[in-house]
Motif scaffolding. Structure first.
Motif, mmCIF file in Angstrom:
data_model
loop_
_atom_site.group_PDB
_atom_site.id
_atom_site.type_symbol
_atom_site.label_atom_id
_atom_site.label_comp_id
_atom_site.label_asym_id
_atom_site.label_seq_id
_atom_site.Cartn_x
_atom_site.Cartn_y
_atom_site.Cartn_z
ATOM 1 N N ALA A 44 -3.600 3.947 -1.278
ATOM 2 C CA ALA A 44 -3.696 3.117 -2.559
ATOM 3 C C ALA A 44 -3.152 1.577 -2.307
ATOM 4 O O ALA A 44 -2.134 1.737 -2.196
ATOM 5 C CB ALA A 44 -3.163 3.672 -3.795
ATOM 6 N N ILE A 45 -4.169 0.675 -2.387
ATOM 7 C CA ILE A 45 -3.626 -0.825 -2.306
ATOM 8 C C ILE A 45 -3.744 -1.457 -3.385
ATOM 9 O O ILE A 45 -4.570 -1.507 -4.134
ATOM 10 C CB ILE A 45 -4.451 -1.575 -1.122
ATOM 11 C CG1 ILE A 45 -4.669 -0.772 0.262
ATOM 12 C CG2 ILE A 45 -4.148 -2.893 -0.842
ATOM 13 C CD1 ILE A 45 -5.463 -1.286 1.314
ATOM 14 N N ALA A 103 0.865 -1.214 -0.033
ATOM 15 C CA ALA A 103 -0.206 -0.042 0.014
ATOM 16 C C ALA A 103 0.998 1.382 0.094
ATOM 17 O O ALA A 103 1.722 1.270 0.672
ATOM 18 C CB ALA A 103 -0.826 0.006 1.101
ATOM 19 N N PHE A 104 0.557 2.183 -0.732
ATOM 20 C CA PHE A 104 0.941 3.527 -0.852
ATOM 21 C C PHE A 104 -0.119 4.568 0.023
ATOM 22 O O PHE A 104 -1.185 4.468 -0.463
ATOM 23 C CB PHE A 104 1.134 3.893 -2.183
ATOM 24 C CG PHE A 104 2.197 5.048 -2.441
ATOM 25 C CD1 PHE A 104 3.390 4.919 -2.525
ATOM 26 C CD2 PHE A 104 1.611 6.506 -2.510
ATOM 27 C CE1 PHE A 104 4.297 6.141 -2.588
ATOM 28 C CE2 PHE A 104 2.576 7.631 -2.788
ATOM 29 C CZ PHE A 104 3.906 7.150 -2.625
ATOM 30 N N GLN A 124 -6.748 -3.229 4.974
ATOM 31 C CA GLN A 124 -7.877 -2.331 4.610
ATOM 32 C C GLN A 124 -8.409 -1.940 5.992
ATOM 33 O O GLN A 124 -8.662 -0.509 5.947
ATOM 34 C CB GLN A 124 -9.021 -3.038 3.789
ATOM 35 C CG GLN A 124 -8.540 -3.218 2.455
ATOM 36 C CD GLN A 124 -9.652 -4.046 1.626
ATOM 37 O OE1 GLN A 124 -10.250 -4.990 2.089
ATOM 38 N NE2 GLN A 124 -9.457 -4.199 0.156
ATOM 39 N N ASP A 125 -8.578 -2.746 6.862
ATOM 40 C CA ASP A 125 -9.045 -2.438 8.148
ATOM 41 C C ASP A 125 -8.291 -1.374 8.904
ATOM 42 O O ASP A 125 -8.711 -0.390 9.389
ATOM 43 C CB ASP A 125 -9.127 -3.832 8.981
ATOM 44 C CG ASP A 125 -10.223 -3.565 10.118
ATOM 45 O OD1 ASP A 125 -11.178 -2.999 9.910
ATOM 46 O OD2 ASP A 125 -9.594 -3.943 11.338
ATOM 47 N N THR A 126 -6.941 -1.578 8.972
ATOM 48 C CA THR A 126 -6.132 -0.694 9.466
ATOM 49 C C THR A 126 -6.067 0.657 8.897
ATOM 50 O O THR A 126 -6.066 1.813 9.648
ATOM 51 C CB THR A 126 -4.517 -1.313 9.421
ATOM 52 O OG1 THR A 126 -4.426 -2.582 9.945
ATOM 53 C CG2 THR A 126 -3.708 -0.506 10.373
ATOM 54 N N VAL A 127 -5.963 0.581 7.582
ATOM 55 C CA VAL A 127 -5.954 2.019 6.915
ATOM 56 C C VAL A 127 -7.428 2.637 7.219
ATOM 57 O O VAL A 127 -7.160 3.946 7.656
ATOM 58 C CB VAL A 127 -5.903 1.839 5.464
ATOM 59 C CG1 VAL A 127 -6.050 3.200 4.450
ATOM 60 C CG2 VAL A 127 -4.385 1.252 5.047
ATOM 61 N N SER A 184 -4.746 -14.439 4.296
ATOM 62 C CA SER A 184 -4.884 -13.162 3.462
ATOM 63 C C SER A 184 -4.668 -12.068 4.330
ATOM 64 O O SER A 184 -5.327 -12.067 5.517
ATOM 65 C CB SER A 184 -6.195 -12.999 2.895
ATOM 66 O OG SER A 184 -6.471 -11.649 2.506
ATOM 67 N N LEU A 185 -3.799 -11.132 3.878
ATOM 68 C CA LEU A 185 -3.680 -9.804 4.597
ATOM 69 C C LEU A 185 -4.365 -8.890 4.344
ATOM 70 O O LEU A 185 -4.126 -7.713 4.788
ATOM 71 C CB LEU A 185 -2.016 -9.566 4.912
ATOM 72 C CG LEU A 185 -1.142 -10.765 5.291
ATOM 73 C CD1 LEU A 185 0.115 -10.419 5.150
ATOM 74 C CD2 LEU A 185 -1.432 -10.715 6.873
#
Ligand code: FAD
Ligand code: ZN
Length: 466
Positions: free
Chosen positions: A313-314, A222-223, A297-300, A291-292
């Motif tokens: 952006a993932i 992810a950026f 997504q959750d952390t972001v 799967s990470l």
């Protein structure tokens, strides 16, 4: 060097094992940043441990200085014969001797290019995690001699953590065989670690048994636009918690570094809609069927709610992942194309990075009006490439003339944070005198004692490190 020594050295390596041709030698005498220029009467290219051993025995007996070189990508001048020493290239020792999936290990000679090791590991479904932007040219011998770092240190450690065994030729020509492939061995001093990170001053590494890992099954990359460096530090903690410690890379990128890459490296594009001052490129590796994606997504999402992240952006496929990494990997190249730069390779405790960046950037801006700070790199390890580009339209030569003064101030600041003035590039000739300022007299004394003990005639890479 007298003619007899010259002849003996040439005989020791055979007709294909040496060169006196200035055209062939020239590329070995200048390094990537063109900061150091060397000269040598003779390039030796042994093809075996026995030949390397014969060369060093002759050098020791005749008090002939010799400088080991791998891929010549080192950034502190350690591999350059600055005083007309004989140059010892390990490039022809480039065999992978053994690949062992069941022991998760591989035996590579010193001259094997890092990328070749990646391929050999991948061919048996394994992974060799050392990853540097120079991986297409740097060699295992150089990687171990500099204890190279790179982008995956956070998860897998630096080069010294990836070695099970080592074969070294000592300055007197004796071969030290430490090629065990044991994961545990407490029979006395761990001698191999003495040569790892020694930058070719204590022995010549001829081969190593390297540790392999399960091949990654998936990457999450992810950026991420972060509020500031303090937010990045907090995000790292959140990501490690969410992924159970599987974050492998966590790289800080300032807006100016991204802009240089976008402007100077063709085929790159900004992954996010609107500019912010700071970004992080984060990656986690899963080697199993875990799967990470959700963790990322959750952390972001939660970090956005908390105000520490503004956008992200993932990557959803390998092409996108590759494109995000190109932005990071081309920062040094883009900075080079932009003109002169003053560079530091420092580390401080991770929690202190925000305070260090703030103080350091203000300090250098006061010393060099208009200077453009480009601090980037391995935030996850506390290692920042604390670089500065010449003021826009400024004179490069005049800017570089301030290198020593700027470096002294930066290193003093690093020291006040309990940090290191060379986190991953080594000491070479560039920082040889500086380390004396920051290490205790006892530490320097012990380093010199080791050097004298192993290399009493000071033939091996003299004038480097200590
Ligand atoms: P060389 O440059 O040839 O030598 C480096 C040192 O090791 C010298 O002191 C030399 O005398 C000694 N040496 C070489 N081979 C041997 C041997 N067989 N036995 C004993 N001594 C030996 N480094 C990082 O840590 N992390 C990075 O992310 C990183 N990124 C880079 C990106 C770019 C674009 C470039 C140009 C360099 C980067 N580097 C990085 C620095 C460099 O690539 C590493 O230091 C690398 O490990 C050097 O390997 P080499 O084979 O080129 O060694
Ligand atoms: Zn680096």
């Amino acid at each position: 060097m007298n003619a007899d020594t010259f002849a003996r050295l040439k005989r020791a390596v055979g007709a294909k094992g040496f060169s006196e041709d200035p055209n062939e030698i020239a590329p070995h005498l200048v390094e990537w940043r063109s900061k150091y220029q060397g000269h040598t009467p003779l390039l030796l290219k042994p093809q075996s441990t026995a030949e390397t051993s014969a060369v060093l025995a002759i050098c020791n007996e005749t008090h002939t200085a010799i400088v080991p070189q791998g891929g010549n990508t080192g950034l502190v001048g350690g591999q350059i014969p600055l005083n007309g020493e004989v140059l010892l290239s390990l490039a022809r020792m480039n065999k992978i001797r053994n690949v062992d999936a069941s022991n998760a290990s591989l035996v590579a000679e010193a001259g094997v290019i890092l990328d070749e090791v990646h391929r050999a590991a991948s061919n048996i479904g394994k992974f060799f995690p050392l990853s540097l932007a120079s991986e297409g040219s740097c060699t295992i011998g150089g990687n171990l001699s500099t204890n190279a770092g790179g982008v995956d240190v956070l998860r897998y450690g630096s080069a010294r953590n990836l070695v099970l065994g080592l074969e070294v030729v000592l300055p007197d020509g004796r071969v030290l065989d430490l090629m065990r492939s044991l994961h545990k061995d407490n029979t006395g001093y761990d001698l191999k670690q003495l040569f790892i990170g020694a930058e070719g001053t204590l022995g010549v590494i001829t081969a190593a048994t390297l540790k392999l890992y399960p091949a990654p099954a998936s990457y999450e990359t992810a950026f991420i636009a972060v509020r500031d460096p303090a937010a990045a530090v907090e995000l790292l903690d959140r990501m490690q918690t969410a992924t159970g410690g599987l974050v492998s890379a966590f790289e800080l990128i300032p807006r100016i570094a991204l802009e240089l890459v976008l402007a100077l490296i063709p085929g790159t594009r900004d992954p996010l809609a609107s500019p912010v001052p700071w970004y992080v490129l984060a990656e986690a590796i899963s080697a199993g069927k875990v799967s990470l994606r959700e963790a990322f997504q959750d952390t972001v999402a939660k970090a956005i709610e908390a105000g520490i992240v503004t956008d992200a952006a993932i990557a959803t496929n390998e092409t996108q992942r590759h494109d995000l990494w190109r932005l990071r990997e081309n920062i040094s190249e883009a900075q080079k194309r932009e003109g002169a730069s003053i560079k530091h390779d420092i580390s401080v405790p991770v929690k202190d990075i925000p305070a260090f960046l703030k103080k350091g950037m203000a300090m250098v801006a006061a010393m060099v009006p208009g200077v453009r700070p480009v601090p980037f790199g391995h935030l996850g390890d506390g290692n920042i490439h604390f670089n500065f580009s010449v003021p826009k339209g400024g004179d490069g030569e005049a800017f570089l003339a301030q290198w020593s003064a700027v470096a002294r101030a930066v290193h003093d600041l690093v020291n006040s944070f309990g940090g290191s003035i060379s986190a991953e590039h080594g000491v070479g000739v560039m920082k040889r005198d500086d380390i004396v300022r920051y290490k205790s007299a006892t530490e320097i004394d012990l380093m010199r004692t080791l050097k004298r003990t192993l290399d009493p005639n000071n033939i091996l890479n003299p004038g480097k490190v200590v």
